[in-house]
Design a protein around this motif. Structure first.
Motif, PDB file in Angstrom:
ATOM      1  N   VAL A 164       0.571  -1.109   0.173  1.00 19.22           N
ATOM      2  CA  VAL A 164       0.255  -0.357   0.277  1.00 19.22           C
ATOM      3  C   VAL A 164       0.777   1.771  -0.402  1.00 19.22           C
ATOM      4  N   VAL A 165       1.511   1.119   0.674  1.00 19.91           N
ATOM      5  CA  VAL A 165       3.033   2.197   1.077  1.00 19.91           C
ATOM      6  C   VAL A 165       4.145   2.714  -0.464  1.00 19.91           C
ATOM      7  N   GLY A 166       3.591   1.119  -1.140  1.00 18.12           N
ATOM      8  CA  GLY A 166       4.444   1.513  -1.958  1.00 18.12           C
ATOM      9  C   GLY A 166       4.158   2.152  -3.566  1.00 18.12           C
ATOM     10  N   LYS A 167       2.575   1.866  -2.962  1.00 17.92           N
ATOM     11  CA  LYS A 167       2.133   2.453  -4.775  1.00 17.92           C
ATOM     12  C   LYS A 167       2.095   4.279  -4.451  1.00 17.92           C
ATOM     13  N   PHE A 168       1.750   4.685  -3.565  1.00 12.99           N
ATOM     14  CA  PHE A 168       1.842   5.747  -3.474  1.00 12.99           C
ATOM     15  C   PHE A 168       3.169   6.098  -3.379  1.00 12.99           C
ATOM     16  N   TYR A 169       4.450   5.425  -2.689  1.00 13.19           N
ATOM     17  CA  TYR A 169       5.617   6.455  -3.449  1.00 13.19           C
ATOM     18  C   TYR A 169       6.233   6.252  -4.813  1.00 13.19           C
ATOM     19  N   GLN A 170       5.877   4.984  -4.931  1.00  5.20           N
ATOM     20  CA  GLN A 170       5.921   4.933  -6.614  1.00  5.20           C
ATOM     21  C   GLN A 170       4.711   6.396  -7.526  1.00  5.20           C
ATOM     22  N   GLY A 171       3.830   6.476  -6.647  1.00  6.10           N
ATOM     23  CA  GLY A 171       3.133   7.564  -7.433  1.00  6.10           C
ATOM     24  C   GLY A 171       4.053   9.109  -6.842  1.00  6.10           C
ATOM     25  N   LEU A 172       3.772   9.017  -5.996  1.00  7.42           N
ATOM     26  CA  LEU A 172       4.699  10.529  -5.638  1.00  7.42           C
ATOM     27  C   LEU A 172       6.498  10.669  -5.704  1.00  7.42           C
ATOM     28  N   PHE A 173       7.148   9.696  -5.769  1.00  5.35           N
ATOM     29  CA  PHE A 173       8.938   9.719  -6.223  1.00  5.35           C
ATOM     30  C   PHE A 173       9.057   8.981  -7.695  1.00  5.35           C
ATOM     31  N   GLY A 174       8.522   8.537  -7.756  1.00  2.00           N
ATOM     32  CA  GLY A 174       8.905   7.633  -9.011  1.00  2.00           C
ATOM     33  C   GLY A 174       9.500   6.677  -8.945  1.00  2.00           C
ATOM     34  N   ASP A 175      11.077   6.388  -8.875  1.00  2.00           N
ATOM     35  CA  ASP A 175      11.762   5.280  -8.564  1.00  2.00           C
ATOM     36  C   ASP A 175      12.810   5.497  -7.931  1.00  2.00           C
ATOM     37  N   ARG A 176      12.796   6.690  -7.178  1.00  2.00           N
ATOM     38  CA  ARG A 176      14.242   7.429  -6.114  1.00  2.00           C
ATOM     39  C   ARG A 176      12.872   7.043  -4.716  1.00  2.00           C
ATOM     40  N   ASP A 177      13.987   6.969  -3.946  1.00  2.00           N
ATOM     41  CA  ASP A 177      13.592   6.795  -2.569  1.00  2.00           C
ATOM     42  C   ASP A 177      13.786   8.271  -1.696  1.00  2.00           C
ATOM     43  N   PRO A 178      11.975   8.413  -1.204  1.00  2.00           N
ATOM     44  CA  PRO A 178      12.231   9.763  -0.217  1.00  2.00           C
ATOM     45  C   PRO A 178      12.768   9.754   0.571  1.00  2.00           C
ATOM     46  N   VAL A 179      13.210   9.230   0.783  1.00  2.00           N
ATOM     47  CA  VAL A 179      14.113   8.901   2.410  1.00  2.00           C
ATOM     48  C   VAL A 179      15.496   9.592   2.115  1.00  2.00           C
ATOM     49  N   GLU A 180      16.373   9.182  -0.161  1.00  2.00           N
ATOM     50  CA  GLU A 180      18.061   8.969   0.400  1.00  2.00           C
ATOM     51  C   GLU A 180      17.544  10.562   0.016  1.00  2.00           C
ATOM     52  N   GLU A 181      16.030  11.016  -1.549  1.00  2.00           N
ATOM     53  CA  GLU A 181      15.951  11.546  -2.192  1.00  2.00           C
ATOM     54  C   GLU A 181      14.829  12.710  -2.552  1.00  2.00           C
ATOM     55  N   PRO A 182      14.902  13.278  -1.171  1.00  2.00           N
ATOM     56  CA  PRO A 182      13.000  14.141  -1.430  1.00  2.00           C
ATOM     57  C   PRO A 182      13.252  14.934  -1.487  1.00  2.00           C
ATOM     58  N   GLY A 183      11.361  15.188  -1.402  1.00  2.00           N
ATOM     59  CA  GLY A 183      10.881  15.774  -2.202  1.00  2.00           C
ATOM     60  C   GLY A 183       9.972  15.417  -3.547  1.00  2.00           C
ATOM     61  N   THR A 184       8.598  15.767  -3.227  1.00  2.00           N
ATOM     62  CA  THR A 184       8.109  14.974  -4.267  1.00  2.00           C
ATOM     63  C   THR A 184       8.142  15.901  -5.811  1.00  2.00           C
ATOM     64  N   ALA A 185       7.589  15.479  -7.101  1.00  2.00           N
ATOM     65  CA  ALA A 185       7.417  16.152  -8.330  1.00  2.00           C
ATOM     66  C   ALA A 185       6.958  17.478  -8.806  1.00  2.00           C
ATOM     67  N   THR A 186       6.115  17.130  -7.479  1.00  2.00           N
ATOM     68  CA  THR A 186       4.965  18.440  -7.783  1.00  2.00           C
ATOM     69  C   THR A 186       5.696  20.281  -6.771  1.00  2.00           C
ATOM     70  N   GLY A 187       7.052  19.770  -5.836  1.00  2.00           N
ATOM     71  CA  GLY A 187       7.255  20.504  -5.357  1.00  2.00           C
ATOM     72  C   GLY A 187       7.518  20.548  -3.776  1.00  2.00           C
ATOM     73  N   THR A 188       6.844  19.510  -3.117  1.00  2.00           N
ATOM     74  CA  THR A 188       6.613  19.120  -1.591  1.00  2.00           C
ATOM     75  C   THR A 188       7.455  18.532  -1.614  1.00  2.00           C
ATOM     76  N   PRO A 189       8.138  18.648   0.857  1.00  2.00           N
ATOM     77  CA  PRO A 189       9.243  18.367   1.141  1.00  2.00           C
ATOM     78  C   PRO A 189       8.932  15.862   0.611  1.00  2.00           C
ATOM     79  N   GLY A 190       7.906  16.017   0.963  1.00  2.00           N
ATOM     80  CA  GLY A 190       7.310  14.982   0.941  1.00  2.00           C
ATOM     81  C   GLY A 190       7.552  14.154   2.208  1.00  2.00           C
ATOM     82  N   ASN A 191       7.827  14.460   2.967  1.00  2.00           N
ATOM     83  CA  ASN A 191       8.246  13.933   4.813  1.00  2.00           C
ATOM     84  C   ASN A 191       6.951  13.772   5.511  1.00  2.00           C
ATOM     85  N   TRP A 192       6.183  14.056   4.615  1.00  2.00           N
ATOM     86  CA  TRP A 192       4.663  13.344   5.364  1.00  2.00           C
ATOM     87  C   TRP A 192       4.192  12.041   4.857  1.00  2.00           C
TER      88      TRP A 192
END
Length: 156
Positions: free
Chosen positions: A15-43
């Motif tokens: 479930v979490v992985g699906k959202f991560y993929q949609g928001l961050f693509g192939d990036r790991d959001p902890v290693e490379e923070p930020g969404t494609a739309t410019g928010t930090p993504g830490n929520w």
């Protein structure tokens, strides 16, 4: 920044992985923070610490925003996004307003109308239906949920 650690992509469930993929693509959001739309993504990465809460919090995200599908609800997406935009604006939530500007554009709301949300009452850009939606958002947010019978009737 949050005080809690974020959850790396490799440590997520389906479930979490699906959202991560949609928001961050192939990036790991902890290693490379930020969404494609410019928010930090830490929520997302902090909520992922407790997957069942993450799943509960995101259970209805398919109804609105970037995860919305046009066929999920009988409510058309422009109607929904107008209400959310006005609510975000009136409550001073830059995050909600910003995120739903993107969603509203995705569903075809013009930049001119988005820019007129703060002063919709005097803008000629909105039609009768849109004005009723914006008035209802104001009634719910700014008037403690009180709306007139006339407004309710106009929404039908």
């Amino acid at each position: 920044m949050p005080r809690l650690r974020g959850v790396s992509k490799k440590d997520t469930n389906e479930v979490v992985g699906k959202f991560y993929q949609g928001l961050f693509g192939d990036r790991d959001p902890v290693e490379e923070p930020g969404t494609a739309t410019g928010t930090p993504g830490n929520w997302w990465t902090v909520f992922a610490l407790v997957p069942y809460i993450f799943e509960h919090a995101t259970n209805h995200f398919g109804m609105f925003g970037m995860f919305a599908e046009k066929s999920v609800s009988q409510l058309d997406p422009i109607t929904r996004e107008l209400g959310i935009l006005r609510a975000g604006y009136t409550q001073g939530s830059q995050f909600v307003f910003s995120q739903h500007c993107k969603a509203a554009r995705r569903f075809g709301l013009s930049d001119d109308k988005i820019s007129a949300i703060p002063h919709w009452q005097v803008s000629p850009l909105f039609d009768e239906k849109e004005r009723a939606i914006l008035a209802l958002a104001d009634a719910l947010i700014l008037q403690g949920g009180r709306s007139s019978d006339e407004l309710f009737e106009a929404l039908h």
